[in-house]
Scaffold this motif. Structure first.
Motif, PDB file in Angstrom:
ATOM      1  N   GLU A   1      66.831  13.527  36.311  1.00  0.00           N
ATOM      2  CA  GLU A   1      66.824  14.953  36.617  1.00  0.00           C
ATOM      3  C   GLU A   1      65.425  15.435  36.974  1.00  0.00           C
ATOM      4  O   GLU A   1      65.254  16.316  37.828  1.00  0.00           O
ATOM      5  CB  GLU A   1      67.362  15.755  35.417  1.00  0.00           C
ATOM      6  CG  GLU A   1      68.847  15.614  35.186  1.00  0.00           C
ATOM      7  CD  GLU A   1      69.223  14.391  34.371  1.00  0.00           C
ATOM      8  OE1 GLU A   1      70.415  14.234  34.049  1.00  0.00           O
ATOM      9  OE2 GLU A   1      68.320  13.579  34.050  1.00  0.00           O
ATOM     10  N   VAL A   2      64.418  14.881  36.318  1.00  0.00           N
ATOM     11  CA  VAL A   2      63.036  15.253  36.622  1.00  0.00           C
ATOM     12  C   VAL A   2      62.692  14.856  38.048  1.00  0.00           C
ATOM     13  O   VAL A   2      62.126  15.647  38.823  1.00  0.00           O
ATOM     14  CB  VAL A   2      62.057  14.593  35.630  1.00  0.00           C
ATOM     15  CG1 VAL A   2      60.610  14.857  36.044  1.00  0.00           C
ATOM     16  CG2 VAL A   2      62.307  15.100  34.212  1.00  0.00           C
ATOM     17  N   GLN A   3      63.026  13.624  38.411  1.00  0.00           N
ATOM     18  CA  GLN A   3      62.728  13.152  39.756  1.00  0.00           C
ATOM     19  C   GLN A   3      63.492  13.949  40.814  1.00  0.00           C
ATOM     20  O   GLN A   3      62.966  14.236  41.891  1.00  0.00           O
ATOM     21  CB  GLN A   3      63.052  11.662  39.857  1.00  0.00           C
ATOM     22  CG  GLN A   3      62.169  10.817  38.930  1.00  0.00           C
ATOM     23  CD  GLN A   3      62.490   9.343  39.015  1.00  0.00           C
ATOM     24  OE1 GLN A   3      62.287   8.719  40.049  1.00  0.00           O
ATOM     25  NE2 GLN A   3      62.984   8.775  37.944  1.00  0.00           N
TER      26      GLN A   3
ATOM     27  N   GLU B   1      64.412  17.104  40.551  1.00  0.00           N
ATOM     28  CA  GLU B   1      63.791  18.420  40.666  1.00  0.00           C
ATOM     29  C   GLU B   1      62.478  18.340  41.440  1.00  0.00           C
ATOM     30  O   GLU B   1      62.166  19.221  42.253  1.00  0.00           O
ATOM     31  CB  GLU B   1      63.565  19.019  39.279  1.00  0.00           C
ATOM     32  CG  GLU B   1      64.847  19.483  38.602  1.00  0.00           C
ATOM     33  CD  GLU B   1      64.606  20.158  37.267  1.00  0.00           C
ATOM     34  OE1 GLU B   1      65.466  20.956  36.864  1.00  0.00           O
ATOM     35  OE2 GLU B   1      63.572  19.894  36.626  1.00  0.00           O
ATOM     36  N   LEU B   2      61.705  17.296  41.203  1.00  0.00           N
ATOM     37  CA  LEU B   2      60.452  17.118  41.931  1.00  0.00           C
ATOM     38  C   LEU B   2      60.713  16.867  43.417  1.00  0.00           C
ATOM     39  O   LEU B   2      59.987  17.373  44.283  1.00  0.00           O
ATOM     40  CB  LEU B   2      59.646  15.974  41.334  1.00  0.00           C
ATOM     41  CG  LEU B   2      58.908  16.302  40.034  1.00  0.00           C
ATOM     42  CD1 LEU B   2      58.393  15.032  39.374  1.00  0.00           C
ATOM     43  CD2 LEU B   2      57.756  17.261  40.298  1.00  0.00           C
TER      44      LEU B   2
ATOM     45  N   HIS C   1      60.159  20.616  33.831  1.00  0.00           N
ATOM     46  CA  HIS C   1      61.353  19.910  34.295  1.00  0.00           C
ATOM     47  C   HIS C   1      62.201  19.398  33.141  1.00  0.00           C
ATOM     48  O   HIS C   1      61.751  19.306  32.000  1.00  0.00           O
ATOM     49  CB  HIS C   1      60.959  18.772  35.230  1.00  0.00           C
ATOM     50  CG  HIS C   1      60.334  19.270  36.503  1.00  0.00           C
ATOM     51  ND1 HIS C   1      61.025  20.034  37.412  1.00  0.00           N
ATOM     52  CD2 HIS C   1      59.081  19.119  37.007  1.00  0.00           C
ATOM     53  CE1 HIS C   1      60.229  20.351  38.416  1.00  0.00           C
ATOM     54  NE2 HIS C   1      59.044  19.805  38.194  1.00  0.00           N
ATOM     55  N   LYS C   2      63.426  19.045  33.463  1.00  0.00           N
ATOM     56  CA  LYS C   2      64.431  18.717  32.456  1.00  0.00           C
ATOM     57  C   LYS C   2      64.378  17.243  32.083  1.00  0.00           C
ATOM     58  O   LYS C   2      65.258  16.452  32.414  1.00  0.00           O
ATOM     59  CB  LYS C   2      65.833  19.086  32.980  1.00  0.00           C
ATOM     60  CG  LYS C   2      66.897  19.121  31.902  1.00  0.00           C
ATOM     61  CD  LYS C   2      68.210  19.608  32.479  1.00  0.00           C
ATOM     62  CE  LYS C   2      69.293  19.674  31.401  1.00  0.00           C
ATOM     63  NZ  LYS C   2      70.579  20.137  31.944  1.00  0.00           N
ATOM     64  N   GLY C   3      63.333  16.892  31.327  1.00  0.00           N
ATOM     65  CA  GLY C   3      63.184  15.522  30.863  1.00  0.00           C
ATOM     66  C   GLY C   3      63.822  15.300  29.511  1.00  0.00           C
ATOM     67  O   GLY C   3      64.620  16.112  29.020  1.00  0.00           O
TER      68      GLY C   3
ATOM     69  N   GLN D   1      66.492  17.471  27.071  1.00  0.00           N
ATOM     70  CA  GLN D   1      67.850  16.935  26.971  1.00  0.00           C
ATOM     71  C   GLN D   1      68.182  16.400  25.573  1.00  0.00           C
ATOM     72  O   GLN D   1      69.355  16.330  25.206  1.00  0.00           O
ATOM     73  CB  GLN D   1      68.051  15.832  28.006  1.00  0.00           C
ATOM     74  CG  GLN D   1      67.967  16.335  29.441  1.00  0.00           C
ATOM     75  CD  GLN D   1      68.405  15.291  30.447  1.00  0.00           C
ATOM     76  OE1 GLN D   1      69.407  14.604  30.254  1.00  0.00           O
ATOM     77  NE2 GLN D   1      67.657  15.140  31.528  1.00  0.00           N
TER      78      GLN D   1
ATOM     79  N   HIS E   1      64.894  26.011  31.549  1.00  0.00           N
ATOM     80  CA  HIS E   1      63.479  25.690  31.667  1.00  0.00           C
ATOM     81  C   HIS E   1      62.952  26.268  32.980  1.00  0.00           C
ATOM     82  O   HIS E   1      63.682  26.948  33.697  1.00  0.00           O
ATOM     83  CB  HIS E   1      63.282  24.176  31.628  1.00  0.00           C
ATOM     84  CG  HIS E   1      64.006  23.448  32.722  1.00  0.00           C
ATOM     85  ND1 HIS E   1      65.386  23.364  32.775  1.00  0.00           N
ATOM     86  CD2 HIS E   1      63.563  22.799  33.817  1.00  0.00           C
ATOM     87  CE1 HIS E   1      65.750  22.697  33.854  1.00  0.00           C
ATOM     88  NE2 HIS E   1      64.658  22.345  34.515  1.00  0.00           N
TER      89      HIS E   1
ATOM     90  N   GLY F   1      61.740  24.709  35.877  1.00  0.00           N
ATOM     91  CA  GLY F   1      62.490  24.047  36.934  1.00  0.00           C
ATOM     92  C   GLY F   1      62.064  24.382  38.353  1.00  0.00           C
ATOM     93  O   GLY F   1      60.937  24.800  38.615  1.00  0.00           O
TER      94      GLY F   1
END
Length: 240
Positions: free
Chosen positions: A3-5, A7-8, A185-187, A191, A215, A217
């Motif tokens: 999810e982090v990747q 969002e980036l 970000h949602k790391g 979670q 967050h 985001g």
């Protein structure tokens, strides 16, 4: 976390769509590749003649210092025009995004602010560097202009921890606690780690009315902030 990747990736796409940069990508300081040297190498392989590097951090501190130091070293080795921007700390727009996340949650849950004793609890990551704490408290203080009862705590490394944060909230006898994860970000922290600690605190104090906002985001305001920081750094450097 994927999810982090994701969002980036979305953030980079949005920046590219709003600017004339020929290439926009991301890299990481640690944990997983691409690391900083790989990120810069990928830029060079695209044939660019200049690179603007954004330390995408909410806080000053050791992580930011490490990122800037490593980047500066690589810049010295490469025959390219490069500039490093300011980080995202002490930027009022971040506080505005946090407020937006809180207000969205309140609307979604049908919470009547006029009839509810509400406490906001911001959860930061935590750092051994006092500068990170000061930057975090800058946001906490700004939220007090809108919400009268705002507390804070940290996931790790410094007090107060999440259990202590919930306990502090309860001193004002709120009907509801809104938890705000102050993370880009949602790391794994969002979670899993925060949820585990919150569940333990709720059980200990037998308080059920706890809601978690989104967050920071991917957000248009963050995109605009990154672009502004980049342009400011480019103009100030005098090399672009």
């Amino acid at each position: 976390m994927k999810e982090v990747q994701e969002e980036l990736h979305d953030t980079c796409d949005l920046i590219k769509n709003k600017t004339d940069y020929s290439y926009v990508d991301y890299c990481f300081l640690e944990v997983i590749p691409p690391y900083i040297d790989e990120g810069i190498r990928k830029c060079i392989e695209q044939g660019v003649d200049s690179i603007t590097i954004v330390p995408y951090f909410l806080y000053p501190g050791m992580k930011l210092k490490d990122a800037v130091t490593k980047t500066a070293y690589i810049i010295h080795q490469e025959n390219k025009k490069m500039v490093i921007t300011k980080p995202l700390s002490y930027q009022p727009v971040i506080s505005e995004i946090v407020l937006k996340r809180v207000n969205s949650l309140i609307f979604e849950k049908g919470i009547d602010r006029d009839k509810t004793d509400l406490c906001l609890l911001l959860i930061g990551h935590g750092s051994s560097d006092k500068r990170a704490r000061e930057a975090f408290l800058y946001t906490v203080s700004s939220l007090k202009k809108t919400y009268k009862d705002v507390k804070f705590c940290f996931l790790e490394l410094e007090p107060p921890n999440i259990e202590e944060g919930i306990r502090e909230c309860l001193t004002s006898n709120p009907n509801t606690i809104v938890v705000v994860p102050y993370f880009l970000h949602k790391g794994i922290h969002i979670q899993k780690d925060i949820l585990v600690d919150l569940a333990k605190a709720q059980e200990k104090y037998s308080f059920k009315s706890v809601f978690i906002s989104g967050h920071i985001g991917v957000d248009p305001s963050v995109i605009d902030l990154v672009i502004t920081l980049a342009k400011e750094a480019e103009v100030k450097s005098g090399v672009f």
